[in-house]
Write a protein that holds these residues in place. Structure first.
Motif: not given
Ligand SMILES: Nc1ncnc2c1ncn2[C@@H]1O[C@H](COP(=O)(O)OP(=O)(O)OP(=O)(O)O)[C@@H](O)[C@H]1O
Ligand SMILES: [Mg+2]
Lengths: 289, 236
Positions: A196, A199-201, B79, B82, B84, B86, B90, B92, B104, B151
């Motif tokens: 994760v 995924g968020v960089g 990334r 972007i 996402i 899922y 996903r 946590i 993020p 998120r």
């Protein structure tokens, strides 16, 4: 996200108090053993150096078959600028030690008993000059260095010092391997969190910082416990040894530099654990897409 | 142009290709709805789009740079542009809904003080204000999905990719969420949404339907060959 300045929120990303329950204990045991071996090695090296220093300026002046001429022999070189002190060894003492080597038989035998004098030269003095001075009066006099008789002992003590250094490195290597395994286990346990984050960089460095920090805390806790235990034991051992040390005139069993090295060891272990953990994380992450 | 695929194929291990001969471009202003039977490769195509998977052949260009074999270190900044959602959320599990949504922004380096308000607003918008401190395992499927969506959009991504984002919510919430995506699209976010629910297409004026079947793309409305006009015109 840096290792040292990490917010509470960032710390929450890895659950649980520690990486794995066993890691701090493993590091504690390894630090304990490492410190004891290092202390032993440093003591032995220090002993070798002390012995060498002490023997460096010590000589024996010998006159074969010169029993009774001890004082004259000593007087022959007394007063020379190279000679710090010279002392005749009493005849009885020589006989005594001969008896110890040869047994009571030496009493009856008509052994040629030498005259001996113990000599301390000034540092850097030329022993040949002193011997020459003695020979003007006693042509068969010999001046021999104690250093050469002690050299084999000093050499093996030195070797023991190196062996313990090697052992310390080996234990360190084993500890490093243990850290790598613990880190990999932690990575596997937190795989979904890492996915994760990526995924968020998040960068690999950001992910690594989490594990590195946790490993540093685990290692530091373990190293301090191990060091405290080792320190206590060493104090006990050296405290008792102090009396005999004084008797030998050697002073402290290890120098302040060596003490500093010992005190640094747990922190070095922590730093190494942290670096190894970081390396293990980055290497593992590189294998993911 | 936001994304371009040229002769892209993907296979897992030594199996047959899951995706083959993909050639298309996605427009910056586009809102794309990807459909197709289960196992057609929708999730696989989205993985290529959100840079979690590299193609086994072909070239992919995104954000005006070729990403096909970009080095690992070059991916995180892309990334971060972007968002996402899922298919399996996903989230946590040991983090609160708030911390999940804030992730993020934290990764991008925003301070706790600065992210407090946007995260609260986002949670309010998806109707989860009173669940901010709850951990995902204590949330319902629909609530988890909304946290996942919050998120995905919190950092105002340029490209939003959502895999079945309305599978677990009621019709009213689904409409609300699609409305959110549509709003983001109007503000300039490219949206790619995989779904089995074709009614969603009707809710968004100007949405382009794309169908994936047998590893190949077809576009019944010609969306890929003829990029959309401005949304207002298309919707009129
Ligand atoms: N990591 C993987 N390794 C091997 N095969 C995979 C992997 N991921 C997907 N596949 C296979 O690739 C095919 C396409 O899967 P994918 O998840 O992309 O389909 P999908 O269109 O998203 O399906 P659904 O509508 O059920 O979500 C399936 O046959 C699946 O078994
Ligand atoms: Mg899927």
């Amino acid at each position: 996200m840096s290792v040292l300045r990490m917010s509470a929120a960032e710390r929450r990303l890895l659950p649980g108090g520690r990486l794995s329950g066993a890691t701090p204990w493993l590091i504690a045991i390894m630090t304990f053993v490492m410190m004891l071996v290092a202390a032993a090695g440093l003591t032995v090296s220090h002993g070798a150096a002390t012995l060498e220093d002490a023997s460096a300026s010590r000589y024996t002046l010998q006159l074969p078959g010169g029993a009774g001429k001890e004082e004259a022999l000593a007087a022959s070189i007394r007063g020379l600028p190279q000679v710090r002190s010279v002392e005749a060894v009493p005849r009885e003492a020589v006989v005594d030690s001969l008896e110890r080597w040869l047994g009571a038989a030496s009493e009856g035998a008509d052994l040629p008993i030498p005259a001996l004098a113990e000599v301390t030269l000034t540092p850097g003095a030329d022993a040949a000059v002193v011997e020459k001075a003695a020979r003007t009066k006693f042509p068969t006099a010999q001046l021999s260095s104690s250093r050469s008789t002690l050299a084999p002992l000093v050499r093996s003590l030195r070797a023991l010092g190196w062996v313990s250094l090697g052992l310390v490195l080996l234990i360190g290597l084993a500890a490093g391997a243990a850290v790598v395994l613990a880190t990999r286990a932690a990575l596997a346990a937190n795989r979904s969190t890492i996915a994760v984050m990526h995924g968020v960089g998040a960068t690999d460095a950001q992910v690594a910082a989490l594990f590195q920090r946790r490993m540093a805390l685990d290692a530091l806790a373990g190293a301090l416990v191990g060091a405290a235990a080792a320190g206590g034991l060493l104090l006990l051992l050296f405290g008792a040894g102090q009396v005999s040390e004084r008797w030998l005139g050697g002073g402290a069993p290890i120098g302040p530099g060596a003490l500093f090295v010992l005190a640094l060891l747990p922190f070095a272990a922590t730093l190494i654990a942290m670096t190894v953990a970081r390396g293990a994380v980055i290497a593992t992450l590189r294998r993911t897409p | 142009m936001m994304v371009s695929f040229e002769g892209v194929g993907l296979r897992y291990g030594t199996e047959a290709e899951v995706l083959r001969d993909l050639d298309f471009t996605l427009d910056k202003r586009g809102f794309y709805v990807l459909t197709g039977p289960s196992g057609a490769g929708k999730t696989s195509l989205l993985k290529l789009l959100y840079l979690a998977q590299r193609p086994t052949r072909g070239r992919i260009t995104m954000f005006d740079q070729e990403v096909t074999d970009l080095p690992r270190e070059a991916l995180p900044p892309l990334r971060r542009r972007i968002g996402i959602v899922y298919q399996d959320f996903r989230l946590i599990e040991h983090l609160s809904a708030f911390d999940n949504v804030a992730l993020p922004l934290r990764i991008a380096g925003m301070s706790d003080a600065d992210l407090e308000q946007p995260v609260r607003e986002m949670l309010a918008w998806v109707g989860l204000s009173d669940r901010a401190r709850a951990k995902p395992p204590t949330l319902s499927g629909g609530e988890q999905q909304r946290v996942a969506i919050a998120r995905a959009v919190i950092a105002r991504p340029e490209l939003l990719i959502a895999d079945e984002p309305t599978g677990n919510v009621d019709a009213e919430m689904a409409q609300r969420l699609v409305g959110l995506f549509s709003g983001l699209n109007q503000l300039g976010t490219t949206v790619v949404l995989a779904t089995h629910d074709l009614s969603l297409v009707k809710q968004v004026p100007g949405a382009q339907l794309v169908r994936l079947e047998g590893g190949k793309l077809s576009d019944p409305t010609g969306a890929l060959r003829h990029p959309p006009q401005r949304r207002e015109e298309a919707g009129a």
